[in-house]
Design an enzyme around this catalytic site. Structure first.
Site, PDB file in Angstrom:
ATOM      1  N   LYS A 197       1.007  -1.379  -0.019  1.00 28.95           N
ATOM      2  CA  LYS A 197       0.440  -0.273  -0.003  1.00 28.95           C
ATOM      3  C   LYS A 197       0.636   1.762  -0.043  1.00 28.95           C
ATOM      4  O   LYS A 197       0.596   2.150  -1.227  1.00 28.95           O
ATOM      5  CB  LYS A 197      -0.613  -0.340   1.296  1.00 28.95           C
ATOM      6  CG  LYS A 197      -1.930  -0.633   1.111  1.00 28.95           C
ATOM      7  CD  LYS A 197      -2.806  -1.055   2.793  1.00 28.95           C
ATOM      8  CE  LYS A 197      -2.393  -1.011   4.206  1.00 28.95           C
ATOM      9  NZ  LYS A 197      -2.236  -2.128   3.934  1.00 28.95           N
TER      10      LYS A 197
ATOM     11  N   ASN B   3      -4.097   6.541   6.220  1.00 27.83           N
ATOM     12  CA  ASN B   3      -3.364   4.817   6.491  1.00 27.83           C
ATOM     13  C   ASN B   3      -1.282   5.038   6.431  1.00 27.83           C
ATOM     14  O   ASN B   3      -0.236   5.183   7.365  1.00 27.83           O
ATOM     15  CB  ASN B   3      -3.808   3.292   6.172  1.00 27.83           C
ATOM     16  CG  ASN B   3      -3.021   2.433   7.034  1.00 27.83           C
ATOM     17  OD1 ASN B   3      -3.464   2.755   8.464  1.00 27.83           O
ATOM     18  ND2 ASN B   3      -1.730   1.915   6.946  1.00 27.83           N
TER      19      ASN B   3
ATOM     20  N   HIS C 168      -3.980  -9.585  10.011  1.00 25.67           N
ATOM     21  CA  HIS C 168      -4.534  -8.712  11.160  1.00 25.67           C
ATOM     22  C   HIS C 168      -5.977  -9.668  11.977  1.00 25.67           C
ATOM     23  O   HIS C 168      -6.884  -9.818  11.863  1.00 25.67           O
ATOM     24  CB  HIS C 168      -5.436  -7.576  10.814  1.00 25.67           C
ATOM     25  CG  HIS C 168      -4.717  -5.899  10.628  1.00 25.67           C
ATOM     26  ND1 HIS C 168      -3.773  -5.761  11.358  1.00 25.67           N
ATOM     27  CD2 HIS C 168      -4.398  -5.677   9.095  1.00 25.67           C
ATOM     28  CE1 HIS C 168      -3.061  -4.968  10.860  1.00 25.67           C
ATOM     29  NE2 HIS C 168      -3.468  -4.435   9.077  1.00 25.67           N
TER      30      HIS C 168
HETATM   31  N1  UMA Z   1      -7.420   3.119  22.420  1.00 29.26           N
HETATM   32  C1  UMA Z   1      -8.593   3.214  23.041  1.00 29.26           C
HETATM   33  N2  UMA Z   1      -9.447   2.097  22.844  1.00 29.26           N
HETATM   34  C2  UMA Z   1      -9.790   1.305  22.578  1.00 29.26           C
HETATM   35  C3  UMA Z   1      -8.632   0.814  21.304  1.00 29.26           C
HETATM   36  C4  UMA Z   1      -7.190   2.115  21.187  1.00 29.26           C
HETATM   37  O1  UMA Z   1      -8.978   4.396  23.751  1.00 29.26           O
HETATM   38  O2  UMA Z   1     -10.504  -0.109  22.150  1.00 29.26           O
HETATM   39  C5  UMA Z   1      -6.160   4.496  21.951  1.00 29.26           C
HETATM   40  C6  UMA Z   1      -5.139   3.881  22.126  1.00 29.26           C
HETATM   41  O3  UMA Z   1      -5.217   3.693  23.378  1.00 29.26           O
HETATM   42  C7  UMA Z   1      -4.290   4.568  21.355  1.00 29.26           C
HETATM   43  C8  UMA Z   1      -5.159   4.723  20.102  1.00 29.26           C
HETATM   44  O4  UMA Z   1      -6.825   4.853  20.214  1.00 29.26           O
HETATM   45  O5  UMA Z   1      -3.950   5.691  21.799  1.00 29.26           O
HETATM   46  C9  UMA Z   1      -4.217   4.568  18.942  1.00 29.26           C
HETATM   47  O6  UMA Z   1      -5.073   5.063  18.161  1.00 29.26           O
HETATM   48  P1  UMA Z   1      -4.794   4.442  16.473  1.00 29.26           P
HETATM   49  O7  UMA Z   1      -4.336   3.312  16.254  1.00 29.26           O
HETATM   50  O8  UMA Z   1      -5.646   5.026  14.765  1.00 29.26           O
HETATM   51  O9  UMA Z   1      -3.797   5.067  16.098  1.00 29.26           O
HETATM   52  P2  UMA Z   1      -2.688   6.713  15.762  1.00 29.26           P
HETATM   53  O10 UMA Z   1      -1.556   6.716  16.132  1.00 29.26           O
HETATM   54  O11 UMA Z   1      -4.573   7.400  15.016  1.00 29.26           O
HETATM   55  O12 UMA Z   1      -2.445   5.933  14.264  1.00 29.26           O
HETATM   56  C10 UMA Z   1      -3.877   5.774  12.779  1.00 29.26           C
HETATM   57  C11 UMA Z   1      -3.312   4.519  12.144  1.00 29.26           C
HETATM   58  N3  UMA Z   1      -3.078   3.209  12.913  1.00 29.26           N
HETATM   59  C12 UMA Z   1      -3.649   1.157  13.243  1.00 29.26           C
HETATM   60  O13 UMA Z   1      -4.709   1.526  12.133  1.00 29.26           O
HETATM   61  C13 UMA Z   1      -2.818   1.027  14.094  1.00 29.26           C
HETATM   62  C14 UMA Z   1      -1.850   4.377  11.845  1.00 29.26           C
HETATM   63  O14 UMA Z   1      -1.716   3.628  10.955  1.00 29.26           O
HETATM   64  C15 UMA Z   1      -2.003   5.537  10.429  1.00 29.26           C
HETATM   65  O15 UMA Z   1      -0.961   6.131  10.007  1.00 29.26           O
HETATM   66  C16 UMA Z   1      -2.837   6.589  10.767  1.00 29.26           C
HETATM   67  O16 UMA Z   1      -3.885   6.318  11.691  1.00 29.26           O
HETATM   68  C17 UMA Z   1      -3.193   7.906  10.150  1.00 29.26           C
HETATM   69  O17 UMA Z   1      -3.758   7.781   9.160  1.00 29.26           O
HETATM   70  C18 UMA Z   1      -1.762   2.834  11.765  1.00 29.26           C
HETATM   71  C19 UMA Z   1      -0.553   0.967  10.946  1.00 29.26           C
HETATM   72  O18 UMA Z   1      -0.299   0.502  11.769  1.00 29.26           O
HETATM   73  C20 UMA Z   1       0.440   2.492  10.240  1.00 29.26           C
HETATM   74  N4  UMA Z   1      -1.686   0.329  10.430  1.00 29.26           N
HETATM   75  C21 UMA Z   1      -2.195  -1.124  10.318  1.00 29.26           C
HETATM   76  C22 UMA Z   1      -1.213  -1.474   9.079  1.00 29.26           C
HETATM   77  O19 UMA Z   1      -1.002  -0.645   7.885  1.00 29.26           O
HETATM   78  O20 UMA Z   1      -1.191  -2.275   8.654  1.00 29.26           O
HETATM   79  C23 UMA Z   1      -3.902  -0.457   9.351  1.00 29.26           C
END
Ligand code: UMA
Length: 447
Positions: free
Chosen positions: A119, A142, A189
């Site tokens: 991606k 993402n 996932h």
């Molecule tokens: N949280 C809660 N309650 C829950 C679960 C989590 O409060 O039940 C909180 C956690 O404590 C944490 C926050 O949610 O503080 C994290 O949110 P988040 O994981 O969505 O983090 P962001 O920093 O907003 O990052 C997200 C994407 N993360 C995921 O999808 C896990 C980022 O992708 C993305 O770059 C960003 O938004 C901007 O769009 C990362 C990722 O690993 C890189 N993506 C996966 C992948 O590519 O395989 C899908």
């Protein structure tokens, strides 16, 4: 969509939560952010938004807060199936993800890219192709730059290119991509989806709101992608890659077969999977108004991204490759298939519910030794330990030194973990950098 004076709850305070909070405050909403982390677990960047007059609810989620909101916006890392979200939905409270919210405030054409692997490479290349065609591009999603940041911006682009994950697609409703790309689907996932079918269905939602004048770019060599293509309403263009034949396309409505072959001949990144990424990006760029020259120029200049089959150094005739971004089994399979020479493979980290045994034949064919790191050591050992010379390592440095001693001149040392990095690092990039540091140390110790 009216947001002024609405009580809006954002769930998750990562980069998405912060950007969404800024956007909503600018729209005049009353904003609460809930995160299950405690204050001391959050970074200073996140806590800064308190100065915007935002209410924070940290620690455990409270169902009443969810039930009292006019709208709930959830971050991609927050499953849409958690109890408070389900309860709020039952009360009729609208729940959406940041991509859905942002897209309601974006008038420019959107190109969206999804798939299990490739991606970020495809999105980046696509952006370069459009820029080389003279267009002003916003790139986000993402890839790390939330789409809502663009919706909040005054200065507009000609076109918006986003990488979208299945997590983000789980919470769309009206989101429409004028050009949508589906690169591939393999198991990933599995700690969030019940099975491959559920994960694939989520990926296919990228086409859900497309209209007949939109375009879908699809991998015709991927059986799961093909099985999902029946219900797509937009123009469908398939690319297929065969090792001997290069890339073929299903129809010439975007570019002729001869011209796509000419374009791709200038693309130099290794591996069939990279050729697929380049084909997908070319078709999407041309469908979105990119020029033949612009696409060609980007393909010629593109050097690939860090942490993806990145060549780090050659020491004593041994080539070191950093593929830290390979966090699932399929991306490791693609890395192994890329090389003809014997590989010492470093893998491990946090298990995402993967079936490591799917790698048995490829490991048997391409590797001479395996070095395991991280939490998943035992899981991988149980599934793969019987087939090769195997060692466990305590740290990345230990793993790289063990790999160096197991390799001979002409071999490859490859970090391609098949696991998430979170057991030892904050993210895959930090893991990749640690690998590079250890390779550099070998250079100083043995030079
Ligand atoms: N949280 C809660 N309650 C829950 C679960 C989590 O409060 O039940 C909180 C956690 O404590 C944490 C926050 O949610 O503080 C994290 O949110 P988040 O994981 O969505 O983090 P962001 O920093 O907003 O990052 C997200 C994407 N993360 C995921 O999808 C896990 C980022 O992708 C993305 O770059 C960003 O938004 C901007 O769009 C990362 C990722 O690993 C890189 N993506 C996966 C992948 O590519 O395989 C899908």
């Amino acid at each position: 969509m009216e947001l002024k004076n609405k009580n809006i709850l954002i769930v998750g305070l990562g980069v998405t939560g912060v950007a969404t909070a800024r956007f909503l405050i600018n729209k005049g909403a009353f904003v609460t952010v809930a995160d299950r982390k405690k204050e001391q677990e959050l970074g200073s960047e996140e806590l800064l938004i308190r100065d915007l007059g935002i209410k924070m609810e940290l620690g455990a989620h409270r169902i009443e807060t969810f039930e009292n909101a006019d709208l709930i916006v959830i971050s991609p890392g927050v499953p849409h199936t958690i109890d408070p979200v389900i309860k709020a939905k039952e009360q009729g409270i609208p729940v959406m993800g940041e991509i859905e919210l942002a897209s309601r405030f974006i008038a420019e054409p959107i190109i969206a890219v999804t798939g299990t692997n490739g991606k970020t490479t495809t999105t980046t290349l696509l952006c370069k192709m459009l820029e080389e065609s003279g267009l002003k591009v916003f790139v986000g999603g993402n890839i790390g730059n939330p789409l809502i940041a663009y919706a909040d911006r005054r200065e507009k682009a000609d076109i918006v290119v986003i990488e979208v994950s299945s997590f983000q697609l789980d919470t769309i409703d009206t989101f429409r991509a004028n050009v949508a790309v589906l690169l591939n689907i393999t198991e990933d996932h599995m700690n969030r989806y019940s099975d491959l079918n559920a994960y694939a269905k989520s990926k296919a939602r990228i086409f859900e709101n497309q209209q007949p004048d939109d375009t879908a770019v699809l991998n015709g060599s991927d059986p799961v992608v093909c099985s999902l293509s029946k219900d797509i309403l937009s123009r469908k263009v398939f690319f297929s890659s065969k090792k001997e034949k290069g890339v073929t396309i299903s129809d010439e409505s975007i570019i002729s077969q001869e011209n796509i072959s000419r374009l791709l001949a200038d693309f130099k990144l290794p591996g069939k999977h990279n050729m697929e990424n380049a084909a997908a990006a070319s078709l999407a760029a041309l469908a979105a108004g990119g020029t033949f020259e612009g696409v060609g120029s980007a393909l010629r200049k593109f050097k690939g991204l860090s942490h993806r089959l990145e060549h780090i150094n050659t020491l004593n005739g041994i080539d070191f490759f950093n593929d830290s971004k390979a966090t699932n089994v399929d991306s490791v399979a693609k890395a192994l298939e890329t090389f003809e020479r014997p590989i010492v493979l470093i893998m491990g980290g946090r298990n995402k519910g993967s079936k490591f045994y799917a790698l048995r034949d490829l490991i048997d064919k391409h590797t001479k030794a395996l070095i395991f790191i991280g939490e998943a050591k035992e899981d991988i050992m149980a599934e793969l330990g019987s087939i090769k010379h195997v060692e466990a390592a305590a740290t990345m440095e230990d793993a790289v030194f063990k790999a160096y001693h197991a390799a001979k001149p002409g071999d490859i040392v490859l970090l391609s973990p098949a696991c998430a990095s979170f057991d030892m690092y904050n993210n895959y990039a930090q893991r990749g950098e640690d690998f590079c540091k250890a390779v550099a140390k070998i250079g100083t110790v043995y030079s």
